[in-house]
Scaffold this motif. Structure first.
Motif: not given
Length: 680
Positions: A670-672, A645, A97, A657, A664, A95
């Protein structure tokens, strides 16, 4: 106002982007343009939509070593470059950021267009002239195209068709992702509107959108969604499936089987309207391999259609982008790649083996006439007596690639496989020839190529109809039959496709064709051969990855990682110093000497080890920055790309978030900088 909110909000300042480069638009201060008369002038409307031609549609790039759109199939079982995408290695697709895959700039610009134009027509401020009708049709087309590009990548997507005020609560409310089937239906509605306005022929000629382009895109979208729902049914990647993260209250009376039927029917309807027009209009294949004369006159229209500058005469070409050496258009580098090196990419062995013999039989079938020893005798020998598309669009041994002043100027040199850098060698040995212009002046110096870039080609409608018909009905109807025979006849293959189907061995086909599978299971021989025809006809045109995704055709890689192969090198004419086709180089004294491959995966190696087999194992040439040394694999979550994210922060009322109105995609965090997790 944060970035995400700004991406949804639009004000009058957007007009500045269209007035700055058009002096005749600078008639009044910007603040008055929108409110008063900007959208009451047909010329302004035309100028407004022009920007989407350059910014949205695929076309050749000016990359120094690029192959333009002919490189768009890289990273699939059809075609590869030296660097194989990290998506095929466990834990390497991460993912980001940022706000990737979550952009609404084009959509909001087009919404502004409709916000003013449609009321101005209704009030009489704007007359419905041919130019205005064309511009409205283009705007609907481009909005549909942008929605398709976004939703086909991430699935569920917001439907925003109005200009939104600068109100955060309202903007967040409109950010909810709608079920993907609803987005697809909305795209079809936009294309229906485009069809109502677009003319048969654009005022821009074949460099403009027309009704046929809208019909083709409509069939493409409907086929994409119908097959996606069919093959991903029962997973989190379709609305209402187990683990689907969407809002069930938005589904209404959703019936996935009814939706599949609807989209496949729509695909057939749109494809047939265009396909019937294309019958008898496909570019002729004369079978001539050296497809241009020394004076550059076309000798094989089918081949030349992909390499000429002016494509106006080709009925099969619905739309293309033209290039020229002088402003305002730009030129590209692609002919340099065809004529002076290998282009940094190549077709896979699986791609080459998918082409049947001219008699219609797969190469392994009894009576096909194929001799496995041909693969030891070189590329040209391997391709003899085959489907002519393989012979036309793959560079054979020492084949002619250009003329200059009526004389032969360049030929393909297989030694580039070992002498050129990763950005220039043919990688697999099966070098692409589709798009070669034979005009050496386009390879002299940088960015001298003016080869037209095909945007929409009519034969796709025939292929879309064939596939939708078989997917929906399980058989080939009269229309699909006529389309299929027309395509095979042009390819110089026996038009009786039933003999190919009867001789097809799915286990063998599955060894080199990921499209032989759906959900990890081999498909039936009829459907497979429809997919084979699509693969062969659209080779190097950028369709393959999306086809594999919608067919759910990568699951088998998860259980059994695979290698990708190129041509046979070891124990062939290329590795034999005594052969006339031995790979050679020039020593410091100017003498031609045998060129041996270097097997050194931890250093400067340029060939896979013979211990791995006689064929080039493309993922085992070097270990450097190579995550797929032990084979290419897959994770089901990757059929949908992750959303950047930062979106989950900026789409939250307070930056938390957990409160984001955007979810997502399944399996993605949802964390980069994190990989996906396994989903069922």
């Amino acid at each position: 106002m944060n970035k995400y909110i700004a991406s949804l909000f639009i004000g009058t300042s957007i007009i500045a982007g269209f007035t700055s480069c058009e002096d005749y638009l600078d008639r009044e201060p910007e603040a008055n343009l929108v409110a008063d008369n900007y959208f009451t002038d047909g010329a302004n409307l035309s100028a407004y939509v022009m920007r989407f031609y350059d910014g949205m549609l695929p076309s050749h790039s000016s990359n120094a070593y690029g192959m333009g759109t002919f490189a768009n199939d890289n990273g699939t079982d059809n075609q590869v470059a030296r660097s194989i995408p990290s998506r095929y290695a466990n834990g390497q697709w991460l993912t980001s950021n940022d706000e990737s895959n979550w952009s609404f700039g084009n959509i909001r610009s087009l919404n502004l267009f409709f916000e003013y134009v449609l009321p101005n027509i209704e009030s009489g401020k704007l007359g419905l002239t041919d130019l205005v009708r064309q511009s409205i049709g283009e705007a609907y087309f481009f909005r549909a195209y942008q929605y398709y590009a976004s939703y086909s990548t991430i699935g569920d997507y917001p439907i925003i068709d109005n200009v939104l005020p600068d109100d955060k609560e309202l903007l967040l409310e409109n950010s909810y992702r709608r079920p993907r089937n609803q987005v697809a239906r909305h795209i079809l509605e936009d294309l229906d509107n485009a069809l109502a306005y677009l003319p048969e022929s654009s005022d821009k000629g074949k460099q403009g959108v027309n009704r046929d382009c809208a019909l083709l895109l409509r069939s493409r979208v409907a086929l994409f969604e119908g097959t996606w729902l069919k093959y991903h049914k029962g997973t989190a990647l379709v609305p209402g499936g187990p683990g689907w993260p969407g809002d069930a209250s938005l589904l209404g009376s959703f019936d996935i089987d009814a939706e599949i039927n609807y989209f496949l029917t729509e695909a057939m309807t749109s494809a047939k309207e265009l396909g019937d027009k294309m019958m008898g209009q496909l570019a002729e294949n004369t079978g001539v391999i050296d497809a241009f004369s020394p004076s550059l006159a076309p000798l094989n229209p089918y081949f030349c259609m992909f390499g000429q500058q002016d494509l106006d005469s080709y009925s099969e070409v619905l739309m293309y982008r033209a290039y020229q050496l002088t402003a305002p258009a730009v030129s590209t580098q692609i002919q340099h790649s065809f004529m002076t090196h290998g282009g940094g990419l190549g077709y896979t062995r699986g791609m080459i083996r998918s082409f049947v013999m001219a008699n219609g039989l797969p190469i392994y079938a009894a009576g096909s006439g194929f001799d496995p020893d041909w693969e030891s005798a070189g590329v040209t020998a391997t391709l003899q007596d085959r489907d002519s598309r393989a012979q036309l669009f793959v560079r054979g041994d020492n084949c002619l690639t250009s003329y200059k002043n009526g004389e032969e100027a360049s030929t393909y040199n297989m030694s580039w496989l070992l002498t050129e850098s990763a950005t220039q060698n043919p990688i697999t040995g099966y070098a692409n020839k589709k798009g070669c212009s034979f005009d050496y002046s386009m390879a002299e110096g940088n960015s001298r190529a003016t080869t037209g870039s095909i945007t929409f080609r009519g034969v796709e409608a025939l292929l879309n109809y064939m596939e939708a018909c078989v997917e929906k009905n399980g058989n080939v109807d009269q229309t699909a039959d006529s389309y299929w025979k027309a395509i095979r006849t042009r390819a110089k293959v026996d038009p009786d496709y039933t003999k190919t189907i009867a001789a097809t061995n799915m286990t063998i086909e599955g060894e080199g064709d990921w499209g032989a599978y759906s959900r990890g299971v081999l498909v039936n021989t009829l459907l497979y051969n429809v997919r084979r025809e699509r693969r062969n006809e659209l080779m190097a045109e950028g369709f393959r990855y999306n086809d594999l995704r919608r067919w759910c055709a990568l699951d088998q890689l998860a259980a059994n990682p695979v290698n990708l192969y190129g041509m046979k090198y070891w124990n062939t004419v290329y590795s034999d110093p005594q052969s006339d086709l031995a790979l050679t180089t020039t020593d410091e004294d100017g003498n031609e000497v045998f060129l041996a491959a270097r097997v050194n995966p931890d250093g400067d190696g340029n060939m896979s080890s013979q211990a791995d087999g006689d064929w080039i194992v493309l993922n085992r040439v070097t270990r450097n920055d190579n995550y797929v040394w032990n084979g290419l694999t897959w994770s089901r979550a990757q059929y949908l790309s992750p959303i950047g994210c930062d979106v989950f922060v900026t789409s939250s009322p307070d930056g938390d978030k957990a409160k984001s109105v955007v979810y997502q995609n399944p399996g993605w965090p949802t964390t980069g900088l994190q990989p996906c997790t396994k989903i069922d």
